[in-house]
Design an enzyme around this catalytic site. Sequence first.
Site, PDB file in Angstrom:
ATOM      1  CG  ASP A  10      47.789  40.151  43.058  1.00 14.55           C
ATOM      2  OD1 ASP A  10      47.798  38.916  43.022  1.00 14.55           O
ATOM      3  OD2 ASP A  10      48.188  40.823  44.040  1.00 14.55           O
ATOM      4  CG  ASP A 106      45.214  35.726  44.713  1.00 16.90           C
ATOM      5  OD1 ASP A 106      45.475  35.012  43.726  1.00 16.90           O
ATOM      6  OD2 ASP A 106      46.026  35.932  45.631  1.00 16.90           O
ATOM      7  CD  GLU A 107      48.145  36.306  40.436  1.00 20.40           C
ATOM      8  OE1 GLU A 107      49.058  37.048  40.058  1.00 20.40           O
ATOM      9  OE2 GLU A 107      48.244  35.063  40.499  1.00 20.40           O
TER      10      GLU A 107
END
Length: 413
Positions: A10, A106-107
């Site tokens: 993350d 974003d993960e």
Amino acid sequence: MAERLIFLVDMESFYASVEVAERPELAGRPVVVAGDPERRHGIVLAASPEAKRCGVQTAMVLFEAERLCPALVVVRPRMRRYLEVSLAITAILYRYSDLVEPYSIDEQFLDMTGTVHLFGTPEAAARRIQADIRRETGVRARVGIGPTKVLAKMACDVAKKRPDGLFRTRGDDLAAWLYPQPIDALFGVGTRMRAHLERMGIRTVGHLAAFPRETLRRRFGLVGERLWRFAHGIDPSPVVPPGSDGAALPKSIGHGLTLPFDYRRGREIEVVLLELTDEVLRRLRQARALARTVSVGARGADFGRPEGFFRRTTLPAATDAPEDVYGAVRMLFRRHWDGAPVRQLFVAVSGLVPDEERQLSLFSDRLKGRRLAAALDRLAERYGRAAVVRAVSLLPAAQARSRAVKIGGHAAE
């Protein structure tokens, strides 16, 4: 068989971190990336750690963030750049495993079961990943490690609070770190489900893990079963790279937006609902799927005190026909909207099946409609989604044309 080893990687304050990495003069300053102030009153999309220490949070209205932090630096979003950096991070992760599954911009999940021995211990591999991402993109990554995807996800939430941004669970230590946490720390428990569970006396993840499984299943159906499993760390779902032969149909496809101001007239709201339905159906066709269930949600402007509704209905047969799906959307909205101003709208379909399972009818021919939809999809892919729009999208209330030139509802640059 070796126990699975799943990482969730993350990115910390992703949009803000990209801006700070590319503008060194912003280092150490409270930075937020905010939406279009003219149309959305500057909703905060991402806040740097310095801004968060002032109390600024994601989804906060910009003027409130500036009140909390007068020194705030506001940067407009550059969604295309964030996508480029996200893809660069994906490429980094592929150096460590060929099983990489983006979970959001974003993960990303990666399955390290078969490759971790090349990099030492799981913790050593995670630190190498963090170092590569920081060196090549300037973004700080946090890594959660566990034997399942759900445990890796929740381990990552713990990693976010640790100085090294790293936390590993082996699955036999849940009583020490997971069970004392409030119930909404469990993946899949949102505001509404938390309220339901708290009324049953379930206030921590440990309470849920100890609660009778059959009672949860009777009360919530398969959702109750899934939450009980998550509380015990049970999650057999694999890490599936995009486009791989093993990729299953998504459980649902949804699309929502925050309106630029309060919508008060049902006719105007239904214009936007039609546009959302068209976008959901476009993605449904891309997945080569049909849907059995249609859901609609609406909320007011006070995000701190959510008001509105989220309702669903099951269709007689799985379909991707606009007249069937939008008919259900409009029915749900008219039935459940109480006339209060609306600021957020959401449309989703679920209960997906492959499109070869289409129900035939003796009384209607949908072939012409499917051919038209396919032709419109090709035009949109070649010339952009604003190339051909419905006539209602020319009305002042419509949002489709203005959003077609954006990414994720925000400026591309």
